[in-house]
Design a protein around this motif. Structure first.
Motif, PDB file in Angstrom:
ATOM      1  N   PRO A   1     -37.434   6.934-102.485  1.00  0.00           N
ATOM      2  CA  PRO A   1     -36.193   6.817-103.262  1.00  0.00           C
ATOM      3  C   PRO A   1     -34.967   7.319-102.506  1.00  0.00           C
ATOM      4  CG  PRO A   1     -37.960   7.565-104.676  1.00  0.00           C
ATOM      5  CD  PRO A   1     -38.517   7.562-103.284  1.00  0.00           C
TER       6      PRO A   1
ATOM      7  N   ALA B   1     -31.713   0.659-106.793  1.00  0.00           N
ATOM      8  CA  ALA B   1     -32.715   0.348-107.809  1.00  0.00           C
ATOM      9  C   ALA B   1     -33.104  -1.126-107.769  1.00  0.00           C
ATOM     10  CB  ALA B   1     -32.195   0.729-109.195  1.00  0.00           C
TER      11      ALA B   1
ATOM     12  N   HIS C   1     -43.627   4.330-106.075  1.00  0.00           N
ATOM     13  CA  HIS C   1     -42.322   4.774-105.587  1.00  0.00           C
ATOM     14  C   HIS C   1     -42.141   4.488-104.097  1.00  0.00           C
ATOM     15  CE1 HIS C   1     -41.038   6.711-109.284  1.00  0.00           C
ATOM     16  NE2 HIS C   1     -42.243   7.233-109.392  1.00  0.00           N
TER      17      HIS C   1
ATOM     18  N   ASN D   1     -36.863  13.641-115.770  1.00  0.00           N
ATOM     19  CA  ASN D   1     -35.807  13.014-114.970  1.00  0.00           C
ATOM     20  C   ASN D   1     -34.565  12.753-115.805  1.00  0.00           C
ATOM     21  OD1 ASN D   1     -36.952  12.880-112.441  1.00  0.00           O
ATOM     22  ND2 ASN D   1     -37.595  10.748-112.589  1.00  0.00           N
TER      23      ASN D   1
ATOM     24  N   GLU E   1     -36.106   9.145-109.214  1.00  0.00           N
ATOM     25  CA  GLU E   1     -36.399   7.751-109.563  1.00  0.00           C
ATOM     26  C   GLU E   1     -37.475   7.689-110.638  1.00  0.00           C
ATOM     27  OE1 GLU E   1     -38.840   4.933-106.949  1.00  0.00           O
ATOM     28  OE2 GLU E   1     -36.758   4.283-106.547  1.00  0.00           O
ATOM     29  N   SER E   2     -37.314   6.759-111.560  1.00  0.00           N
ATOM     30  CA  SER E   2     -38.349   6.417-112.528  1.00  0.00           C
ATOM     31  C   SER E   2     -38.594   4.918-112.438  1.00  0.00           C
ATOM     32  CB  SER E   2     -37.928   6.792-113.951  1.00  0.00           C
ATOM     33  OG  SER E   2     -37.869   8.194-114.109  1.00  0.00           O
TER      34      SER E   2
ATOM     35  N   HIS F   1     -35.475  -1.986-104.920  1.00  0.00           N
ATOM     36  CA  HIS F   1     -36.863  -1.565-105.138  1.00  0.00           C
ATOM     37  C   HIS F   1     -37.520  -2.396-106.240  1.00  0.00           C
ATOM     38  CE1 HIS F   1     -40.309   0.860-104.555  1.00  0.00           C
ATOM     39  NE2 HIS F   1     -40.237   1.488-105.715  1.00  0.00           N
TER      40      HIS F   1
ATOM     41  N   VAL G   1     -36.555  -0.193-112.402  1.00  0.00           N
ATOM     42  CA  VAL G   1     -36.304   0.973-111.570  1.00  0.00           C
ATOM     43  C   VAL G   1     -35.041   1.665-112.076  1.00  0.00           C
ATOM     44  CG1 VAL G   1     -35.822   1.852-109.258  1.00  0.00           C
ATOM     45  CG2 VAL G   1     -37.378  -0.094-109.548  1.00  0.00           C
ATOM     46  N   GLN G   2     -35.155   2.962-112.293  1.00  0.00           N
ATOM     47  CA  GLN G   2     -34.029   3.805-112.699  1.00  0.00           C
ATOM     48  C   GLN G   2     -33.817   4.837-111.591  1.00  0.00           C
ATOM     49  OE1 GLN G   2     -34.812   6.377-116.061  1.00  0.00           O
ATOM     50  NE2 GLN G   2     -32.703   6.205-116.797  1.00  0.00           N
ATOM     51  N   SER G   3     -32.668   4.792-110.942  1.00  0.00           N
ATOM     52  CA  SER G   3     -32.349   5.728-109.874  1.00  0.00           C
ATOM     53  C   SER G   3     -31.403   6.805-110.399  1.00  0.00           C
ATOM     54  CB  SER G   3     -31.692   4.998-108.699  1.00  0.00           C
ATOM     55  OG  SER G   3     -32.574   4.050-108.132  1.00  0.00           O
TER      56      SER G   3
END
Length: 282
Positions: free
Chosen positions: A207, A184, A199, A248, A223-224, A187, A275-277
């Motif tokens: 991701p 995360a 993304h 998600n 991913e968000s 990115h 970024v949230q993985s």
């Protein structure tokens, strides 16, 4: 793959033709604050006093030399979530300034979100800048932000939830993953460096590619992303308000999460990229 949401920063600019030639910046700030507390008091009944900002004084001076407000804010390295510029000439006294400002500019002076003031004067002309600075003070401790984000996400997962037209049952909490956090963070740095929200990495990575590259052996990945929120609470609320991002968060296939952000208020439009993985390891 869901899209990220973007929270743009505002910079509304108001130009007007008549304020007062005042003898000192302190008098300008005192007069404006007096109006915020009295004649221009907002409907809510409260607007905190404006603080004199040395950076906004420099902004006002630069505008007085002919720069635009946007360029002057950039030159002073001042990131404003909102800004107001009042430009004036030709009124000889402070008392007259107060009367004119009360009659013409109360709507701007009374805005509760504005917290700082700067000014410049040359001859009988005055430039006054009011602003709400972008600071993201809650993002100084990345470990604390990660803990809060995880707590908010797991609180959301603990309750049945509708994400748009899809209904989700309550699901088990996520665990934080240092490896997913690394993916995360890589990115988030890429998004910030190139001031973009997507993304796909600038190197063409996805991701899944980034998770693998970070050393995560995964069965499922997600991913968000987001741009603009200044706190963990704001970004999670934004994700939950978006059906795809909400899905998600509520996806039972995910068991782990990584969270990262990058702050760059000088060079990017949004100021903060998140970024949230999500993943489920093999």
């Amino acid at each position: 793959m869901p899209r990220g949401f973007y929270s743009p920063l505002s910079a509304a600019i108001l130009l007007s033709g008549v304020l007062a030639a005042l003898p000192a910046r302190a008098d300008i700030a005192a007069t404006v604050n007096s109006l915020r507390a009295d004649d221009c008091r907002p409907r809510s009944g409260h607007a905190s006093p404006l603080h004199v900002s040395r950076a906004l004084n420099a902004v006002a001076q630069n505008v007085a030399r002919g720069a635009t407000l946007r360029d002057a804010l950039t030159a002073a390295h001042y990131r404003a979530r909102a800004s107001r510029l009042l430009v004036a000439a030709g009124i000889p006294s402070g008392s007259e300034f107060r009367a004119v400002a009360a009659r013409k500019f109360c709507a701007q002076i009374a805005e509760p979100a504005l917290t700082e003031i700067g000014s410049a004067q040359r001859g009988d002309q005055v430039w006054v800048v009011l602003a709400e600075p972008f600071a993201a003070p809650a993002l100084l401790d990345s470990a604390a932000v990660a803990r809060e984000t995880l707590s908010l996400v797991n609180a959301a997962r603990a309750q049945p939830r509708a994400c748009g037209s899809r209904a989700f049952a309550a699901v088990a909490p996520l665990q934080i993953s240092a490896v997913l956090t690394k993916a995360a963070a890589d990115h988030a740095a890429d998004l910030s460096a190139h001031d973009r929200l997507t993304h796909e990495g600038t190197d063409g990575s996805s991701p899944g590619t980034r998770a693998t590259r970070a050393g995560y052996r995964w069965r499922t990945i997600g991913e968000s992303i987001a741009a603009g929120p200044e706190t963990a609470r704001q970004v999670v609320a934004g994700w939950l308000a978006s059906p795809e991002h909400c899905a998600n968060i509520m996806d039972e296939r995910f068991t782990q999460m990584g969270i990262a952000y990058r702050v760059d208020w000088q060079q990017t439009r949004a100021g903060v990229y998140w970024v949230q993985s999500f993943g489920r390891p093999r």
